[in-house]
Design a protein around this motif. Structure first.
Motif, PDB file in Angstrom:
ATOM      1  N   SER A 145       0.863  -1.455  -0.131  1.00 12.80           N
ATOM      2  CA  SER A 145       0.111  -0.063   0.184  1.00 12.80           C
ATOM      3  C   SER A 145       0.899   1.335  -0.049  1.00 12.80           C
ATOM      4  N   ILE A 146       2.035   1.054   0.586  1.00 12.22           N
ATOM      5  CA  ILE A 146       3.061   2.412   0.218  1.00 12.22           C
ATOM      6  C   ILE A 146       3.867   2.482  -0.792  1.00 12.22           C
ATOM      7  N   ASN A 147       4.893   1.141  -1.248  1.00  9.78           N
ATOM      8  CA  ASN A 147       5.595   1.063  -2.130  1.00  9.78           C
ATOM      9  C   ASN A 147       5.128  -0.376  -2.851  1.00  9.78           C
ATOM     10  N   PRO A 148       4.541  -0.318  -3.890  1.00 11.52           N
ATOM     11  CA  PRO A 148       4.394  -1.748  -4.436  1.00 11.52           C
ATOM     12  C   PRO A 148       5.297  -2.423  -5.141  1.00 11.52           C
ATOM     13  N   HIS A 149       5.591  -3.542  -5.130  1.00  9.75           N
ATOM     14  CA  HIS A 149       6.593  -4.142  -5.762  1.00  9.75           C
ATOM     15  C   HIS A 149       6.116  -4.595  -7.158  1.00  9.75           C
TER      16      HIS A 149
END
Length: 281
Positions: A145-149
């Motif tokens: 939700s913050i930094n998607p892979h």
């Protein structure tokens, strides 16, 4: 050369379109390695038909230990210095392979190149576009939700030599092997992100990933995997991840609450929104 590896088992519904997707890229310096797990349907009949007319197609069909094992077999067979994994039901945007090949001409050894990926639902609509801009380990460990892979291998490519440093896919992992691979890669590779749409991923009912997520098991698997890699961070990095994650979740929970209860948004916030959104007179 780019070696494209497609693991498949009983994939007759998608295998022909997958083969055509690679052919239609019109990229001369490629090989398409199809690793079949001993399909009982018409998958191999389709593969044989195309392999007779397109010499860039190589294939094997034999029992394996699952998707990770199939991908590892393909990696060992690969003749190209650049690798790509193309699952049988995913596909590329037009001319992606030529574009990727051009970029790799100027990249150093052990590079990992990532683009964006469209995620489609069963009705043929785009659910969202995956834009994995931040690829460092401590950034990815903040969570989706913050930094998607990178959500799907149809949108990333890498030097085969990376496997010499990090090993192959984990044969005992049948669900999170791609994310586990990514979390190892980002600690070693020269990371390159391009804000361009390269891949397409079908997130539809009946697929392994969809079912695992809906059952709730997928979330637990990802938590366990992230906890494992969190232990590799320094004390300061662990603290940064924990603090950033805490504050993001706190803010996001407020946003989600007011989405459900817009009548409870404080009047002072509404006034500020009106100021910023008021048309210029």
């Amino acid at each position: 050369m780019i070696s494209i590896i497609t693991p498949v088992y009983n994939g007759e519904s998608f295998i022909e379109s997958c083969i055509k997707v690679v052919i239609e890229q019109n990229c001369p310096d490629i090989e398409h390695i199809i690793v079949d797990g001993g399909s009982q349907d018409k998958t191999i009949a389709v593969v044989k038909k195309y392999a007779e007319n397109y010499p860039h197609i190589r294939w094997i069909s034999e029992a394996d230990q699952g998707q990770s094992d199939a991908m590892n077999k393909g990696i060992k067979m690969a003749k190209g210095e650049i690798l790509a994994i193309l699952n049988v039901d995913d596909y590329y945007q037009p001319n992606v392979l030529n574009r990727v090949q051009t970029i790799f001409e100027n990249l150093p050894k052990n590079s990992f190149l990532v683009g964006n990926c469209k995620v489609w639902d069963e009705t043929g609509k785009v659910k969202f576009i995956n834009r994995p801009e931040k690829l460092k380990l401590k950034e990815l460990l903040l969570g989706w939700s913050i930094n998607p892979h990178p959500i799907n291998p149809a949108a990333y490519f890498y030097h085969k030599s990376l496997h010499d440093d990090i090993g192959l896919y984990d044969v005992d992992d049948h669900y999170t092997m791609d994310v586990d691979f990514l979390l190892r890669v980002v600690q070693t590779a020269n990371l390159q992100y391009k804000d361009e749409i390269w891949g397409n991923y079908l997130d539809i009912e009946g697929t392994k990933t969809f079912s695992d997520r809906e059952s709730g098991q997928g979330v637990k698997r990802m938590e366990n995997l992230f906890n494992k890699y969190n232990q590799q961070l320094s004390f300061l990095e662990k603290l940064q991840v924990k603090v950033k994650g805490y504050w993001f979740k706190k803010v996001w929970s407020k946003v989600e609450y007011f989405e459900r209860h817009p009548d409870e948004i404080p009047s002072v916030i509404i006034q500020k929104i009106n100021v910023f959104t008021k048309p210029n007179s």
